[in-house]
Design an enzyme around this catalytic site. Structure first.
Site, PDB file in Angstrom:
ATOM      1  CB  CYS A   1      43.150  30.197  36.403  1.00 21.53           C
ATOM      2  SG  CYS A   1      44.061  31.565  36.979  1.00 21.53           S
TER       3      CYS A   1
ATOM      4  CG  HIS B   1      41.880  33.335  32.400  1.00 23.01           C
ATOM      5  ND1 HIS B   1      41.003  32.029  33.143  1.00 23.01           N
ATOM      6  CD2 HIS B   1      42.225  33.104  33.048  1.00 23.01           C
ATOM      7  CE1 HIS B   1      40.987  31.815  34.737  1.00 23.01           C
ATOM      8  NE2 HIS B   1      42.385  32.448  34.323  1.00 23.01           N
TER       9      HIS B   1
END
Length: 530
Positions: A344, A463
């Site tokens: 991310c 994630h």
């Protein structure tokens, strides 16, 4: 109407989340339909529900313990700190932008309606709702318009248990002081207290329990021993002390033998979604160290891999890395053939620039990236929030061939949109390691992931990528030839099974030290009297 039970604390980090999770599983094991609830949570560790809404990670974990699907109704207000005085405000899973602490205080009275509506919706589909407070129940400076502790207990008419942590010392003073600072009407809701994290001989504690009951007139419902049962960290700010196994491996890098994998995780100021590291807890020969300084990853301290995690403030944290010389150390590490994995915000940092001209993410508007991949990231609204499935491409580099066509599932939560500078520069700089499909948003020319052609540097918005054991095995064995990841004997066959086993351990623990049947009888009696 569902039963209601609320747990409030004498302070932060006394174990409220731990106990709520345990009660969720213990009640579920009795055949009850259980729902967790926390009206307001402050944490950068969050989860994306299957409807694509954001909620605190702890409430998602409690939902799984209760055998329920996570929902933003379980955590209608989530505050994600972006500075010392301001946070992003998430209401019913959707962002309402950045707000100062003072602005949020003025909004709380109006937000009570959202909280009660969410609670009512949960209550309709539950036998019992187990509610968690936040911080201390005796924060008298915040009592006016309180929507998370005794103010909420009053609004939903719930009985209350006080939770205290004996490990930090002063447990009797904290219990007495908290209780006495409650208003007279609030004290009537307290049906007992629980002491958490006890070490030692309980016989030495008994006189104090009796004296405290004489002083405040409420019983001790149980004394729970200190336990190393792994749960997701509620707050990313406390992640460094959460590990079940940390401390079993030395921090003296020079003493690591060939069987130990040295994993350095950047300790970013606004680190977020540390649940990405959960699966490492199952491995006995992966040594995690959290690093801040250039020398931590240089020379003799060079790790087998550097993991750049997610962050609530990518541009700000990247700017800090540049000013601290850590960015230069990372570039040097990469140029010397080091392995880097970015998730991310860590993905965004591996590009050329991070741009936030409208201040969507914070006060820093621009930062130079690590320039390892030739793409730019621009921060725009609305935020991407979704569950995402991906499949590795079929022609992975030879060293990562075991990942060919492997499917993984996870979630995305980010403002940034990353796009290659040009198609030509993309072809020279990196390859796309994934084939995405149905549950991903339309990306057009935006990126989900990037990988160097030799596979040593890999980054993605996804994630949960390390929840897949095959990813750990392939990437770590490539970063350290000959390394074979080894799980602990009690780590179960998968992360999901590992967590499920821990929920059962929690239920067993609470059944052993708290009379849950008697507690439920107290809750039912309170409900009848109300």
């Amino acid at each position: 109407m569902a039963l209601k039970l609320m747990l409030v604390g004498t302070a932060s980090d006394v174990g409220k989340s731990f106990l709520v999770t345990a009660l969720c599983r213990a009640c579920s094991n009795r055949g009850l339909k259980v729902k967790p609830f926390k009206s307001q949570n402050m944490a950068n560790n969050s989860y994306i529900s299957y409807e694509g809404h954001e909620l605190g990670r702890a409430q998602a974990e409690q939902a799984f313990a209760a055998r329920a699907l996570p929902s933003s109704r379980m955590n209608p207000i989530l505050l994600k700190p972006s500075s010392d005085t301001g946070s992003e405000l998430i209401v019913r899973g959707k962002s309402l932008g950045l707000h100062s602490a003072q602005t949020y205080q003025k909004m709380k009275k109006d937000l009570l309606g959202v909280v009660l509506e969410s609670f009512s919706e949960l209550e309709k589909d539950a036998d019992i709702v187990i509610v968690e407070g936040a911080g201390s129940a005796a924060e008298i400076n915040l009592r006016e318009d309180d929507i998370v502790n005794m103010g909420l207990a009053e609004a939903i008419d719930a009985p209350v248990i006080l939770v205290a942590d004996i490990d930090r010392g002063g447990v009797f003073a904290s219990l007495y002081g908290t209780y006495m600072l409650l208003a007279q009407e609030e004290r009537k809701r307290v049906i007992g207290y629980v002491i958490n994290k006890f070490r030692g001989d309980k016989n030495l504690l008994e006189p104090g329990l009796r004296m405290l009951e004489d002083l405040i007139g409420i019983p001790c419902l149980g004394v729970l021993p200190y336990q190393d049962i792994f749960l997701d960290a509620e707050d990313s700010l406390s992640f460094s002390s959460r590990s079940k196994y940390q401390g079993k491996l030395t921090q003296n890098i020079a003493s690591y033998n060939e069987d130990i994998f040295d994993l350095a995780i950047l300790h970013l100021e606004h680190i977020a979604n540390v649940s990405d590291f959960d699966n490492f807890e199952r491995y006995q020969n992966i040594a995690i160290r959290y690093v801040k300084n250039p020398e931590d990853i240089s020379g003799k301290n060079a790790p087998n891999m550097v993991l750049i995690p997610g962050t609530k403030a990518s541009v700000y944290d990247m700017d800090v890395l540049q000013k601290s010389r850590m960015a230069q150390a990372l570039e040097n590490y990469a140029h010397k053939g080091g392995h880097i994995f970015g998730i991310c915000g860590g993905f965004q940092m591996l590009g050329t620039r991070l741009l936030d001209p409208c201040g969507v993410e914070g006060v820093v508007k621009e930062a130079e990236g690590l320039k390892i991949f030739d793409f730019e990231t621009e921060f725009i609204s609305p935020r991407t929030m979704c569950r995402t499935d991906a499949r590795y491409i079929t022609n992975m580099p030879k060293a990562l061939a075991s990942l060919n066509s492997i499917e993984i599932s996870g979630y995305e939560i980010h403002y940034g949109v990353s796009r290659p500078i040009t198609k030509e520069s993309q072809a020279q700089s990196f390859i796309n390691p994934f084939q995405t499909y149905s549950t991903s948003p339309k990306r057009e020319d935006s990126l989900l992931a990037a990988m160097s052609k030799d596979g040593k540097i890999f980054a993605s918005y996804l994630h949960g990528i390390f929840d897949n054991d095959k990813v750990i095995e392939a990437c770590f064995s490539y970063a350290k030839p000959g390394f074979v990841p080894q799980t602990y004997d009690d780590a179960q066959e998968s992360l999901e099974a590992f967590k499920e086993d821990n929920y059962e351990k929690l239920a067993h623990l609470i059944e052993e030290y708290i009379d849950v049947e008697s507690l439920l009888d107290k809750v039912k009696s309170y409900s009848k009297e109300a």
